[in-house]
Write an enzyme that holds these catalytic residues in place. Sequence first.
Site, short mmCIF file in Angstrom:
data_model
loop_
_atom_site.label_atom_id
_atom_site.label_comp_id
_atom_site.label_asym_id
_atom_site.label_seq_id
_atom_site.Cartn_x
_atom_site.Cartn_y
_atom_site.Cartn_z
N GLY A 1 21.46 -17.54 46.24
CA GLY A 1 21.52 -18.48 47.34
C GLY A 1 20.50 -19.58 47.19
N CYS A 2 20.51 -20.48 48.16
CA CYS A 2 19.70 -21.69 48.07
C CYS A 2 18.21 -21.41 48.19
CB CYS A 2 20.17 -22.68 49.12
SG CYS A 2 20.40 -21.98 50.76
N TYR A 3 17.81 -20.69 49.25
CA TYR A 3 16.39 -20.39 49.42
C TYR A 3 15.85 -19.58 48.24
CZ TYR A 3 16.55 -21.77 54.43
OH TYR A 3 16.66 -22.44 55.63
N ALA B 1 15.22 -21.87 45.09
CA ALA B 1 14.04 -22.73 45.18
C ALA B 1 12.76 -21.90 45.10
CB ALA B 1 14.08 -23.54 46.48
#
EC number: 1.2.1.38
Lengths: 337, 337, 337, 337
Positions: A153-155, A158
Amino acid sequence: MLNTSIIGASGYTGAELAAMVHKHPHLQLAGLYVSENSLDANKAISELHGQLRGQIDLPLQPLTDVAAVAQASDIVLLATAHEVSHDLAPVFLAAGCQVFDLSGAFRVKGDDFYTQYYGFAHQHANWLDAAVYGLAEWNAEAIAQAQLVAVPGCYPTASQLALKPLLAAGLLDTLQWPVINAVSGVSGAGRKASMTNSFCEVSLMAYGVFTHRHQPEISAHLGTDVIFTPHLGNFKRGILATITAKLAPGVSPEAVTEAMEAAYTQPGQQAVRLLGNHTARLQDVVNTCFCDIGWNVQGQHVILTSAIDNLLKGASSQAMQCINIRNGFAPLTALVG
Amino acid sequence: MLNTSIIGASGYTGAELAAMVHKHPHLQLAGLYVSENSLDANKAISELHGQLRGQIDLPLQPLTDVAAVAQASDIVLLATAHEVSHDLAPVFLAAGCQVFDLSGAFRVKGDDFYTQYYGFAHQHANWLDAAVYGLAEWNAEAIAQAQLVAVPGCYPTASQLALKPLLAAGLLDTLQWPVINAVSGVSGAGRKASMTNSFCEVSLMAYGVFTHRHQPEISAHLGTDVIFTPHLGNFKRGILATITAKLAPGVSPEAVTEAMEAAYTQPGQQAVRLLGNHTARLQDVVNTCFCDIGWNVQGQHVILTSAIDNLLKGASSQAMQCINIRNGFAPLTALVG
Amino acid sequence: MLNTSIIGASGYTGAELAAMVHKHPHLQLAGLYVSENSLDANKAISELHGQLRGQIDLPLQPLTDVAAVAQASDIVLLATAHEVSHDLAPVFLAAGCQVFDLSGAFRVKGDDFYTQYYGFAHQHANWLDAAVYGLAEWNAEAIAQAQLVAVPGCYPTASQLALKPLLAAGLLDTLQWPVINAVSGVSGAGRKASMTNSFCEVSLMAYGVFTHRHQPEISAHLGTDVIFTPHLGNFKRGILATITAKLAPGVSPEAVTEAMEAAYTQPGQQAVRLLGNHTARLQDVVNTCFCDIGWNVQGQHVILTSAIDNLLKGASSQAMQCINIRNGFAPLTALVG
Amino acid sequence: MLNTSIIGASGYTGAELAAMVHKHPHLQLAGLYVSENSLDANKAISELHGQLRGQIDLPLQPLTDVAAVAQASDIVLLATAHEVSHDLAPVFLAAGCQVFDLSGAFRVKGDDFYTQYYGFAHQHANWLDAAVYGLAEWNAEAIAQAQLVAVPGCYPTASQLALKPLLAAGLLDTLQWPVINAVSGVSGAGRKASMTNSFCEVSLMAYGVFTHRHQPEISAHLGTDVIFTPHLGNFKRGILATITAKLAPGVSPEAVTEAMEAAYTQPGQQAVRLLGNHTARLQDVVNTCFCDIGWNVQGQHVILTSAIDNLLKGASSQAMQCINIRNGFAPLTALVG
């Protein structure tokens, strides 16, 4: 040309995937699918996502005959809800398709995890076991062999891209849990009508404090506890993570820099851009496939900033990196220039 | 102290009304009401509108006993849907309340209008006839006598305040219909979940071209045809109307200025601020009760710019102006400093 | 491979041009230049425009030896101030370069125009005469032969692409001047520090009422008077033009549709996308090379909406369309997929 | 009525101060001043801050005769640069004025601090010593006696109001430094033209990592080290601070709640609103004088969210709270309804 089908193509991530497949010299769009009872069924994708108009006007077909779609596809991209991916992936896998799942259904080993954090009992322990976590810069070897890739996922993307080099080099004192504060654009919540996403209600705020599913995903893959606090920001796309961590005794700023460079200046790692002691800026990464990472050290602490486009490096372009790795294409094919 | 009830208090306009009544030295909040089956029933208004927290924490009561509310109220503010206002207003009026309706239910004479533009047959011809249009700067005398005031909508307020001085002075050649382009913030669509209002879907665009209900409302009250094109903008509050009109032969720039000054430099007209040949700027009026108007003349054409806060001068603060006029309070009581 | 130099490469348009040339299969970046005394001289372009980092890290060279740059360039893109383009273009042209000028210096015939609207006396009547106006969809034949192409500005592109089909077909009653209301993103003002562009000061407002230079540019190229009112909006990129015009007697909605389709459904016209009676939406065109056009007819009036990305179809991608036309490349090379 | 002068009235904070003084029943605006060579000298304040038009149209006078202004003022508000406040405050103090300084010039004891963090040697050790830090909820007793109040900045206000109750109650393990991540709107950078503030350049990003002046200010007044990372956000007003801290052994969630309630449910503390385990939302505090604080506890950690309007509770409304305390007015006079 590999036939590529996108399931869940009506959302923001689905539209990005469609554009990338369309652009890819070795892939061709075999079909775009939505759930059988979707209100968007049979609409052109460009009716929902006007930027595609004239380029990709294919219909969003109701997914009625999974077996037929599997038969017609070399590659299947699942941009579907966790439960839907959980149910569909095994069908496509059994038919021999490569499956790249953008949901959380196969990201973390151990079915207890799904009972606890996703509210359903995982039924496919073998595939959960076989799934490779698609953090492209760190799992390329395994991705190259995988039939099922669970795209992060995105979090988590990053966060992990910033922390992994330091953890891998043993530079952190993890007794003091790293603190990850991250702000996401509203598209992270998906394409749907809700009061939370309503234009007049969006405002910078933290949410899911101590309870967001991405905290255990990050911890599991980093192998260390973290404190992760997600925020909603008043912008459409992008994630900025600011991470504060304690260095192990005696770690110098140079050691941090060396760890970053060791991780990301190798061939194939161009999707991560190192900023040194500059800080990452959302605007530089939005609409790109890049993750920008900056770092600052003072005394015993390091502060990392990490920025991505949540729909691209945080979802679709990372999936495409995985497809490229899996099939021997150049790493950023269809993602740059 | 006049007891004031607000019906439909859960929306953005309702919250603004509540704040104004709370602040008003001669009014007191008798009750906040929502429809019986509202999901917000019995919540504190400050739970929905966090800026009120600690100031107004009254509950949003389900409106079950209209007669009792009427009995307890000197003034009733209707921030309800057109059909609801249409049904409720006569009840409150029969009980002797002053009614200030912010919906469209009593704004235009002639019940044909409602069949054509609102899709329902108007049942209260007498009240429709008796209703006074609450454009405060132009109807003060009638408002001062009215029991039922139909407060104008946001687009009509911005448009009429700019055009009426020139029409009243006979300065326009209306054979060429004035062209009104207006951009509204998203709050104009109300507090609700919808794809149109969804943060990621909001984008500058025209809508309701040739078909918006406010076009006939504007035309009816100006007494002349206009072309009105509303737009949605990517901001929360405010309306900017840019109006292009043809001047009657021989009209000078000075005549335009004189007409503006004649209309708005009188006592009681402080809610309109004249900018001369500067243009109105949204930011100057948002969160204020003011309408800023600028004008430029070249040859036979005049371009007017008119800006208001859609929730205030376009709804709630204009309602409060009407209350002030009706009850003999200073015009901007509770609206400025 | 044609050597392509960009003069004025530090701005937003310059950065877009650099990205396009970089992506183009038949062009290569010969050099990026800024004025000699620019504070940005010798910085990498990616230092100013972080999205280019890792892709284009070339330096912004001070333009000291124009003759040498001309010698090394087949194509020169001028993203410079009007006066600078006016002075530089003839030098590059004399050296045999193809010149694509994105300034206003060669857009309108007649040197009086420059004295009146640009405040300088034009010194190059011959080149002004020879220059071809680069409205790609309407001047392709001339562009294909031109050595100097004057690429239209952002407002004129959006406005003319919508109006020209109707004017060409004789469908408008131009005695009543078409009214063009257009809203531009802040990037239209260029990359510079100013109070007007300051984040906290930006607000929806009209400016340059009756006095903007693009009004005479539009009128000259349409061959009819118009009323053009530009606005600044609170967004970075994009222009939406809403145009109200009077139809000639007896013109039907179908005739309008036919005129639009006649103009833009030909081969080579894919950069214009026709929306029928839907309205153009900024979000659909931002970051694309497209112009979306919608139209609605009622009685004697037509309302057109036209949306572009001001930095792309309003500047750089239109310049690239002209390069493609001039050199026989496919029309949207480097602009799509 | 106390005569109140505002020095540095052209900025965003100055405009807010002017509005509050105008509204205050016991204060009257004696004069608005800017520096002698300001380009804004002699303009009406409403020319710069259009929202004040018609309400406060006083001129921004050049500050040429400080003694005369001091003579005419009971209260002086300094919304000036640090060095300017440093020089001016003693003059006004010597004349007997109450001085409320919104700069950093008198916030931290010890002149070394100014050499190190502000780049100038402090010349007024006596006044620095006498100055009272204007954190209204914590220093009311001292403020009530002070002639010079150093009003805290925006980040320190949001941070300290959240942390002080826990520190005062001894609930934190400060060996692990609290991590403060805060995001500010662009108005925090003041009213000026700069590339950083330029609309198209603003993007969510961290800045001043480990080096921002507010870190030592926060540490000094909390009496404990912290890690403070400021961010710029893409909005005009507001600050959200998210704070992660380690609890002392055995501290329960209830103890955290008790400490918060002990601090802020007393009379006079209404400017802080407690949210319990809800998180603070920027939108609820913007354009208000409130600080919203939420808290969540899990295991040994607490996460606090604290939101204010940076121009109000982070500057002008806190200054007004101090004036109210100093002069015996009700705490939120001129700040609420």
